[in-house]
Write a protein that holds these residues in place. Structure first.
Motif, PDB file in Angstrom:
ATOM      1  N   HIS A   1      -7.835  18.698  -4.206  1.00 21.17           N
ATOM      2  CA  HIS A   1      -7.715  18.385  -5.653  1.00 21.17           C
ATOM      3  C   HIS A   1      -7.622  19.819  -6.475  1.00 21.17           C
ATOM      4  O   HIS A   1      -6.793  20.033  -7.415  1.00 21.17           O
ATOM      5  CB  HIS A   1      -8.793  17.705  -6.382  1.00 21.17           C
ATOM      6  N   ASN A   2      -8.122  20.821  -5.811  1.00 14.60           N
ATOM      7  CA  ASN A   2      -8.338  22.102  -6.565  1.00 14.60           C
ATOM      8  C   ASN A   2      -6.791  22.759  -6.409  1.00 14.60           C
ATOM      9  O   ASN A   2      -6.299  23.400  -7.272  1.00 14.60           O
ATOM     10  CB  ASN A   2      -9.302  23.236  -5.986  1.00 14.60           C
ATOM     11  N   THR A   3      -6.211  22.540  -5.115  1.00 17.22           N
ATOM     12  CA  THR A   3      -4.854  23.396  -4.924  1.00 17.22           C
ATOM     13  C   THR A   3      -3.603  22.608  -5.252  1.00 17.22           C
ATOM     14  O   THR A   3      -2.358  22.881  -5.163  1.00 17.22           O
ATOM     15  CB  THR A   3      -4.848  23.729  -3.581  1.00 17.22           C
ATOM     16  N   GLY A   4      -3.961  21.217  -5.100  1.00 16.27           N
ATOM     17  CA  GLY A   4      -2.677  20.204  -5.140  1.00 16.27           C
ATOM     18  C   GLY A   4      -2.095  19.887  -3.697  1.00 16.27           C
ATOM     19  O   GLY A   4      -1.285  19.111  -3.526  1.00 16.27           O
ATOM     20  N   TYR A   5      -2.764  20.448  -2.770  1.00 14.80           N
ATOM     21  CA  TYR A   5      -2.083  20.279  -1.397  1.00 14.80           C
ATOM     22  C   TYR A   5      -2.703  18.735  -0.923  1.00 14.80           C
ATOM     23  O   TYR A   5      -3.688  18.173  -1.237  1.00 14.80           O
ATOM     24  CB  TYR A   5      -2.950  21.130  -0.524  1.00 14.80           C
ATOM     25  N   HIS A   6      -1.725  18.211  -0.294  1.00 18.82           N
ATOM     26  CA  HIS A   6      -1.767  16.828   0.188  1.00 18.82           C
ATOM     27  C   HIS A   6      -1.078  16.513   1.362  1.00 18.82           C
ATOM     28  O   HIS A   6       0.084  16.976   1.488  1.00 18.82           O
ATOM     29  CB  HIS A   6      -1.632  15.691  -0.802  1.00 18.82           C
ATOM     30  N   ASN A   7      -1.499  15.896   2.302  1.00 22.22           N
ATOM     31  CA  ASN A   7      -0.916  15.735   3.612  1.00 22.22           C
ATOM     32  C   ASN A   7      -1.156  14.364   4.048  1.00 22.22           C
ATOM     33  O   ASN A   7      -2.309  13.965   4.174  1.00 22.22           O
ATOM     34  CB  ASN A   7      -1.488  16.820   4.727  1.00 22.22           C
ATOM     35  N   GLY A   8       0.059  13.563   4.123  1.00 23.08           N
ATOM     36  CA  GLY A   8      -0.266  12.187   4.559  1.00 23.08           C
ATOM     37  C   GLY A   8       1.219  11.442   4.283  1.00 23.08           C
ATOM     38  O   GLY A   8       1.958  11.749   4.044  1.00 23.08           O
ATOM     39  N   ASN A   9       1.182  10.247   5.232  1.00 22.53           N
ATOM     40  CA  ASN A   9       2.153   9.522   5.230  1.00 22.53           C
ATOM     41  C   ASN A   9       3.592  10.140   5.493  1.00 22.53           C
ATOM     42  O   ASN A   9       4.731   9.879   5.152  1.00 22.53           O
ATOM     43  CB  ASN A   9       2.833   8.993   3.813  1.00 22.53           C
ATOM     44  N   GLY A  10       3.345  11.223   6.483  1.00 19.70           N
ATOM     45  CA  GLY A  10       4.635  12.123   6.832  1.00 19.70           C
ATOM     46  C   GLY A  10       5.103  13.039   6.001  1.00 19.70           C
ATOM     47  O   GLY A  10       5.948  13.634   6.183  1.00 19.70           O
ATOM     48  N   ARG A  11       4.266  13.205   4.994  1.00 19.56           N
ATOM     49  CA  ARG A  11       4.918  14.228   3.990  1.00 19.56           C
ATOM     50  C   ARG A  11       3.524  15.391   3.729  1.00 19.56           C
ATOM     51  O   ARG A  11       2.417  15.043   3.873  1.00 19.56           O
ATOM     52  CB  ARG A  11       5.101  13.741   2.667  1.00 19.56           C
ATOM     53  N   THR A  12       3.770  16.488   3.312  1.00 15.18           N
ATOM     54  CA  THR A  12       2.878  17.458   3.050  1.00 15.18           C
ATOM     55  C   THR A  12       3.378  18.190   1.582  1.00 15.18           C
ATOM     56  O   THR A  12       4.592  18.440   1.389  1.00 15.18           O
ATOM     57  CB  THR A  12       2.947  18.721   4.048  1.00 15.18           C
TER      58      THR A  12
ATOM     59  N   PHE B   1       2.425  20.641  -1.923  1.00 15.65           N
ATOM     60  CA  PHE B   1       1.634  21.735  -2.370  1.00 15.65           C
ATOM     61  C   PHE B   1       1.939  21.688  -3.832  1.00 15.65           C
ATOM     62  O   PHE B   1       3.072  21.288  -4.478  1.00 15.65           O
ATOM     63  CB  PHE B   1       2.264  22.871  -1.692  1.00 15.65           C
ATOM     64  N   GLY B   2       1.013  22.279  -4.480  1.00 15.76           N
ATOM     65  CA  GLY B   2       1.056  22.407  -6.036  1.00 15.76           C
ATOM     66  C   GLY B   2       0.440  21.287  -6.863  1.00 15.76           C
ATOM     67  O   GLY B   2       0.352  20.268  -6.362  1.00 15.76           O
ATOM     68  N   LYS B   3       0.906  21.393  -8.094  1.00 11.88           N
ATOM     69  CA  LYS B   3       0.395  20.474  -9.247  1.00 11.88           C
ATOM     70  C   LYS B   3       1.544  20.361 -10.303  1.00 11.88           C
ATOM     71  O   LYS B   3       2.206  21.247 -10.730  1.00 11.88           O
ATOM     72  CB  LYS B   3      -0.892  21.032  -9.836  1.00 11.88           C
ATOM     73  N   GLY B   4       1.773  18.990 -10.830  1.00 11.87           N
ATOM     74  CA  GLY B   4       2.594  18.986 -11.756  1.00 11.87           C
ATOM     75  C   GLY B   4       3.993  19.273 -11.630  1.00 11.87           C
ATOM     76  O   GLY B   4       4.344  18.805 -10.376  1.00 11.87           O
ATOM     77  N   TYR B   5       4.687  19.849 -12.461  1.00  7.98           N
ATOM     78  CA  TYR B   5       6.234  20.205 -12.430  1.00  7.98           C
ATOM     79  C   TYR B   5       6.393  21.196 -11.166  1.00  7.98           C
ATOM     80  O   TYR B   5       7.286  21.009 -10.344  1.00  7.98           O
ATOM     81  CB  TYR B   5       6.680  20.663 -13.328  1.00  7.98           C
ATOM     82  N   ALA B   6       5.625  21.946 -10.681  1.00 10.97           N
ATOM     83  CA  ALA B   6       5.769  22.971  -9.384  1.00 10.97           C
ATOM     84  C   ALA B   6       5.043  22.255  -8.305  1.00 10.97           C
ATOM     85  O   ALA B   6       5.458  22.774  -7.249  1.00 10.97           O
ATOM     86  CB  ALA B   6       4.551  24.037  -9.829  1.00 10.97           C
ATOM     87  N   ARG B   7       4.910  20.824  -8.135  1.00 11.88           N
ATOM     88  CA  ARG B   7       4.506  20.218  -6.973  1.00 11.88           C
ATOM     89  C   ARG B   7       5.912  20.054  -6.176  1.00 11.88           C
ATOM     90  O   ARG B   7       6.870  19.542  -6.595  1.00 11.88           O
ATOM     91  CB  ARG B   7       3.856  18.849  -7.178  1.00 11.88           C
ATOM     92  N   THR B   8       5.549  20.529  -4.858  1.00  8.54           N
ATOM     93  CA  THR B   8       6.785  20.079  -3.796  1.00  8.54           C
ATOM     94  C   THR B   8       6.419  19.558  -2.640  1.00  8.54           C
ATOM     95  O   THR B   8       5.374  19.643  -2.170  1.00  8.54           O
ATOM     96  CB  THR B   8       7.424  21.802  -3.464  1.00  8.54           C
ATOM     97  N   CYS B   9       7.178  18.629  -2.105  1.00 11.49           N
ATOM     98  CA  CYS B   9       6.858  17.792  -0.875  1.00 11.49           C
ATOM     99  C   CYS B   9       8.009  17.983  -0.098  1.00 11.49           C
ATOM    100  O   CYS B   9       9.169  18.155  -0.317  1.00 11.49           O
ATOM    101  CB  CYS B   9       6.613  16.319  -1.278  1.00 11.49           C
ATOM    102  N   ASN B  10       7.518  17.977   1.421  1.00 11.78           N
ATOM    103  CA  ASN B  10       8.752  18.097   2.327  1.00 11.78           C
ATOM    104  C   ASN B  10       8.915  16.691   2.920  1.00 11.78           C
ATOM    105  O   ASN B  10       8.266  15.470   2.693  1.00 11.78           O
ATOM    106  CB  ASN B  10       8.453  18.892   3.538  1.00 11.78           C
TER     107      ASN B  10
END
Length: 101
Positions: free
Chosen positions: A79-90, A92-101
């Motif tokens: 939660h501190n960095t916005g990192y999330h890995n799951g459902n085949g996606r990774t 990074f970031g929070k809010g509008y800066a969040r990017t996922c592959n």
């Protein structure tokens, strides 16, 4: 997935300092068992009455979390960095800066 994490965070906040509590959300059909663990982490185990699925999430005091979705997929994040890995996606970031592959 975001909904499960948000619900779990809300349930953890409700748990406060109690050892274990149960909650039911009639809107989602989810029943929650919230338990504070000896290491200071909190585990939320959910069961959905409408579709018979189970899920869980463990939130560490340092902001990291991990668990299993109702479809059997493993996820983890911070939660501190916005990192999330799951459902085949990774992601990074929070809010509008969040990017996922």
């Amino acid at each position: 997935m975001k909904r499960i994490v948000a619900i779990a965070v809300a349930a953890i906040a409700v748990a406060g300092s109690a050892q274990a509590q149960s909650h039911y959300d009639w809107r989602s059909g989810n029943s929650y068992n919230v338990q504070r663990n000896f290491d200071g982490s909190t585990t939320v185990r959910g069961y959905n009455i409408q579709n018979g699925t189970n899920w869980n999430i463990t939130q560490q005091q340092n902001g990291r979390y991990n668990g299993w979705t109702s479809k059997g997929g493993y996820f983890n994040g911070d939660h501190n960095t916005g990192y999330h890995n799951g459902n085949g996606r990774t992601c990074f970031g929070k809010g509008y800066a969040r990017t996922c592959n």
